[in-house]
Design a protein around this motif. Sequence first.
Motif, PDB file in Angstrom:
ATOM      1  N   LEU A  91       0.828  -1.210   0.000  1.00  0.00           N
ATOM      2  CA  LEU A  91       0.000   0.000   0.000  1.00  0.00           C
ATOM      3  C   LEU A  91       0.864   1.263   0.000  1.00  0.00           C
ATOM      4  N   LEU A  92       1.837   1.327   0.908  1.00  0.00           N
ATOM      5  CA  LEU A  92       2.702   2.512   0.976  1.00  0.00           C
ATOM      6  C   LEU A  92       3.557   2.644  -0.274  1.00  0.00           C
ATOM      7  N   TRP A  93       4.074   1.531  -0.776  1.00  0.00           N
ATOM      8  CA  TRP A  93       4.914   1.572  -1.978  1.00  0.00           C
ATOM      9  C   TRP A  93       4.117   2.091  -3.176  1.00  0.00           C
ATOM     10  N   LEU A  94       2.931   1.524  -3.382  1.00  0.00           N
ATOM     11  CA  LEU A  94       2.101   1.967  -4.509  1.00  0.00           C
ATOM     12  C   LEU A  94       1.669   3.424  -4.353  1.00  0.00           C
ATOM     13  N   ALA A  95       1.297   3.815  -3.135  1.00  0.00           N
ATOM     14  CA  ALA A  95       0.874   5.202  -2.907  1.00  0.00           C
ATOM     15  C   ALA A  95       2.027   6.172  -3.159  1.00  0.00           C
ATOM     16  N   CYS A  96       3.238   5.799  -2.739  1.00  0.00           N
ATOM     17  CA  CYS A  96       4.404   6.659  -2.985  1.00  0.00           C
ATOM     18  C   CYS A  96       4.719   6.758  -4.470  1.00  0.00           C
ATOM     19  N   ARG A  97       4.659   5.636  -5.172  1.00  0.00           N
ATOM     20  CA  ARG A  97       4.906   5.663  -6.621  1.00  0.00           C
ATOM     21  C   ARG A  97       3.874   6.524  -7.333  1.00  0.00           C
ATOM     22  N   ARG A  98       2.614   6.327  -6.966  1.00  0.00           N
ATOM     23  CA  ARG A  98       1.532   7.064  -7.613  1.00  0.00           C
ATOM     24  C   ARG A  98       1.643   8.564  -7.340  1.00  0.00           C
ATOM     25  N   TRP A 111      10.183  20.946  -5.066  1.00  0.00           N
ATOM     26  CA  TRP A 111      10.891  20.592  -3.842  1.00  0.00           C
ATOM     27  C   TRP A 111      10.525  19.197  -3.342  1.00  0.00           C
ATOM     28  N   LEU A 112       9.464  18.596  -3.867  1.00  0.00           N
ATOM     29  CA  LEU A 112       9.083  17.238  -3.482  1.00  0.00           C
ATOM     30  C   LEU A 112       9.596  16.178  -4.459  1.00  0.00           C
ATOM     31  N   MET A 113      10.323  16.586  -5.496  1.00  0.00           N
ATOM     32  CA  MET A 113      10.751  15.631  -6.514  1.00  0.00           C
ATOM     33  C   MET A 113      11.768  14.612  -5.974  1.00  0.00           C
ATOM     34  N   VAL A 114      12.744  15.058  -5.193  1.00  0.00           N
ATOM     35  CA  VAL A 114      13.738  14.118  -4.651  1.00  0.00           C
ATOM     36  C   VAL A 114      13.075  13.144  -3.672  1.00  0.00           C
ATOM     37  N   PRO A 115      12.279  13.632  -2.699  1.00  0.00           N
ATOM     38  CA  PRO A 115      11.588  12.652  -1.840  1.00  0.00           C
ATOM     39  C   PRO A 115      10.681  11.715  -2.636  1.00  0.00           C
ATOM     40  N   ALA A 116      10.087  12.200  -3.711  1.00  0.00           N
ATOM     41  CA  ALA A 116       9.193  11.360  -4.517  1.00  0.00           C
ATOM     42  C   ALA A 116       9.945  10.172  -5.121  1.00  0.00           C
ATOM     43  N   ARG A 117      11.225  10.349  -5.403  1.00  0.00           N
ATOM     44  CA  ARG A 117      12.021   9.255  -5.965  1.00  0.00           C
ATOM     45  C   ARG A 117      12.493   8.279  -4.885  1.00  0.00           C
ATOM     46  N   VAL A 164       7.828   4.118   8.473  1.00  0.00           N
ATOM     47  CA  VAL A 164       6.382   4.174   8.218  1.00  0.00           C
ATOM     48  C   VAL A 164       5.875   5.583   8.496  1.00  0.00           C
ATOM     49  N   ALA A 165       6.294   6.176   9.617  1.00  0.00           N
ATOM     50  CA  ALA A 165       5.863   7.542   9.951  1.00  0.00           C
ATOM     51  C   ALA A 165       6.349   8.542   8.904  1.00  0.00           C
ATOM     52  N   LEU A 166       7.600   8.395   8.470  1.00  0.00           N
ATOM     53  CA  LEU A 166       8.153   9.284   7.449  1.00  0.00           C
ATOM     54  C   LEU A 166       7.405   9.139   6.128  1.00  0.00           C
ATOM     55  N   THR A 167       7.094   7.916   5.753  1.00  0.00           N
ATOM     56  CA  THR A 167       6.374   7.660   4.504  1.00  0.00           C
ATOM     57  C   THR A 167       4.969   8.255   4.547  1.00  0.00           C
ATOM     58  N   ILE A 168       4.268   8.063   5.659  1.00  0.00           N
ATOM     59  CA  ILE A 168       2.919   8.625   5.784  1.00  0.00           C
ATOM     60  C   ILE A 168       2.978  10.143   5.784  1.00  0.00           C
ATOM     61  N   ALA A 169       3.969  10.716   6.477  1.00  0.00           N
ATOM     62  CA  ALA A 169       4.113  12.178   6.477  1.00  0.00           C
ATOM     63  C   ALA A 169       4.355  12.697   5.053  1.00  0.00           C
ATOM     64  N   TYR A 170       5.220  11.999   4.301  1.00  0.00           N
ATOM     65  CA  TYR A 170       5.463  12.390   2.907  1.00  0.00           C
ATOM     66  C   TYR A 170       4.173  12.342   2.099  1.00  0.00           C
ATOM     67  N   LEU A 171       3.402  11.271   2.258  1.00  0.00           N
ATOM     68  CA  LEU A 171       2.166  11.136   1.487  1.00  0.00           C
ATOM     69  C   LEU A 171       1.178  12.258   1.814  1.00  0.00           C
ATOM     70  N   VAL A 172       1.095  12.639   3.074  1.00  0.00           N
ATOM     71  CA  VAL A 172       0.206  13.743   3.456  1.00  0.00           C
ATOM     72  C   VAL A 172       0.697  15.049   2.846  1.00  0.00           C
ATOM     73  N   VAL A 173       1.994  15.318   2.956  1.00  0.00           N
ATOM     74  CA  VAL A 173       2.559  16.553   2.386  1.00  0.00           C
ATOM     75  C   VAL A 173       2.389  16.562   0.866  1.00  0.00           C
ATOM     76  N   ALA A 174       2.648  15.427   0.219  1.00  0.00           N
ATOM     77  CA  ALA A 174       2.509  15.351  -1.242  1.00  0.00           C
ATOM     78  C   ALA A 174       1.064  15.579  -1.658  1.00  0.00           C
ATOM     79  N   LEU A 175       0.129  15.012  -0.916  1.00  0.00           N
ATOM     80  CA  LEU A 175      -1.286  15.197  -1.229  1.00  0.00           C
ATOM     81  C   LEU A 175      -1.695  16.660  -1.079  1.00  0.00           C
TER      82      LEU A 175
END
Length: 191
Positions: A91-98, A111-117, A164-175
């Motif tokens: 779930l986290l992997w697919l959400a991050c890729r998407r 500024w989110l391009m490097v974290p997105a990769r 997991v916390a870092l990934t969820i935080a990234y997804l919230v910020v990216a959204l």
Amino acid sequence: MAPRRPGATPWDKLELTSLLLAALLTASAYAGMISVSAPLDGGREIIALQCTAAVSEAQRIIARWQAAGLMPVVTRAMHIDYLFMSGYTLLLWLACRRSGRALRRGRQVRWLMVPARVMPALALTAGLCDLVENLLHEYVFAHGIAALPIAAASTFASVKWALVALTIAYLVVALVAATSARFVPGRKDDF
């Protein structure tokens, strides 16, 4: 033939379906773990074991489980955790890729391009840390408590929770960033 809207490829549909199935697997496995681990104080004792690096504390927790005859419950909960970790990792992997692809397509939030990769790899690393942690705990259950596996399991659990916390935080910020970047006051198709 009608023009395709950007991003509506069959792969995108497959990815979205996979994302929904991973969410369903994660939620189902979590519900199963909560149900099975009810005798273990709702799973809090398993989390306490994950977080302790002290051999004496691990001995106390495991001795209580053994005295109460709860080791089969612990084993069942850990086996369900393998499904849970597979689900949340996917779930986290697919959400991050998407989200990374959506951000690259929009190019509004550079500024989110490097974290997105990087974030999809961190999501996979969190799942691998969970796997190693569970294997170390199973080793302890089978062979007795030793300082190295307990400390290593605690370290892997800490890294897992941080990732997991870092990934969820990234997804919230990216959204939020992607949603904010798309909004243009006065445009009729914003919503």
